[in-house]
Design an enzyme around this catalytic site. Structure first.
Site, short mmCIF file in Angstrom:
data_model
loop_
_atom_site.label_atom_id
_atom_site.label_comp_id
_atom_site.label_asym_id
_atom_site.label_seq_id
_atom_site.Cartn_x
_atom_site.Cartn_y
_atom_site.Cartn_z
N SER A 5 0.75 -1.05 -0.66
CA SER A 5 0.08 -0.26 0.49
C SER A 5 1.08 1.37 0.02
CB SER A 5 -0.74 -0.52 1.51
OG SER A 5 -1.72 1.25 1.29
N TYR B 122 -2.76 -1.28 10.33
CA TYR B 122 -2.63 -0.97 9.18
C TYR B 122 -1.05 -0.76 8.21
CZ TYR B 122 -4.33 -1.18 4.04
OH TYR B 122 -4.19 -1.39 3.43
#
Length: 259
Positions: A141, A154
């Site tokens: 990401s 995350y």
């Protein structure tokens, strides 16, 4: 691709994972799907991938445990005879400030988003090393490169994925096994849609306005990265043109990290 390859894509019953599985199938790969969903959703995903004329199987392994990940890799090898391409995509999300972040959600996100990738690598690499071929793609990401508030687990997991990608690449640099990370910015997946919906409710916005507000904070293009863009990037990283690309990140973020 010179010959049909065997690809395992985790978290591939929807969103980015399904788009990657479809792109690899269109390139001629036989596919092992994995993910969550009702039986009809899983069958719909299988049918979409199979429509490209390749053999498709599904395994519903629980990726939160080492045993589940190992079972998935072994099932792929048993079904297809080998594993050539491993795409670690499965992920979950929870947002909260660190002091309010539930410990159990931290553990769950690290298990699915980071540890599952390690266990898949641990199980898949010996076969790839024996055969002298492997292409590994970790869907990281933009949050593997930069941070955002309220996403401690995350961000930590995705930073870990980028580091794990580099170590894997270095350890296999002479083995014809490449390992790279794709780092998307905002992609309109169910995970992101939840954030848009929450923002719309919190700020009294309609859907399009909430989407634009989300994009404007981070992504200068003001456009979502499409799942099929990520699928195309994965196919490129498995092509001969990418044979000497390893240990790097391919960032599809509309200019997010250029700021």
């Amino acid at each position: 691709m010179d010959q049909p390859r065997i690809a395992l894509v985790t978290g591939s019953t929807s969103g980015i994972g399904l788009a990657v599985a479809e792109a690899l199938a269109q390139a001629g790969c036989r596919i092992m799907l994995n993910g969550l969903g009702a039986p009809e959703q899983i069958e719909a995903a299988r049918a979409r991938v199979a429509a490209h004329g390749v053999e498709v199987a599904f395994h519903g392994a629980d990726l939160s445990s080492a045993e589940g990940v190992e079972a998935l890799v072994r099932a792929t090898e048993a079904r297809f005879g080998r594993l050539d391409i491993l795409v670690n995509n499965a992920g979950i999300q929870h947002t909260a400030r660190i002091e309010d972040f539930p410990a159990e959600r931290w553990d769950a996100i690290l298990a699915i988003n980071l540890s599952a990738t390690f266990h898949a690598l641990r199980c898949a690499l010996p076969g790839m090393q024996t055969r002298g071929y492997g292409r590994i793609i970790n869907i990281a990401s933009v949050h593997g490169l930069v941070a955002s508030v309220e996403k401690s687990a995350y961000v930590a997991a995705k930073h870990g994925i980028v580091g794990l990608t580099k170590v894997t690449a270095l350890e296999n640099a002479e083995a014809n096994i490449t390992c790279n990370a794709i780092c998307p910015g905002w992609v309109l997946t169910p995970l992101v849609q939840k954030q848009i919906d929450a923002r719309a409710e919190r700020e009294g916005l309609d859907g399009p306005a909430a989407e634009r507000a989300l994009l404007a904070e981070k992504q200068p293009s003001l456009r979502f990265t499409r799942p099929e863009d990520i699928g195309g990037a994965a196919v490129f990283l498995c092509s001969a043109a990418a044979d000497n690309i390893t240990g790097t990140t391919l960032t599809l973020d509309g200019g997010w990290t250029a700021r």
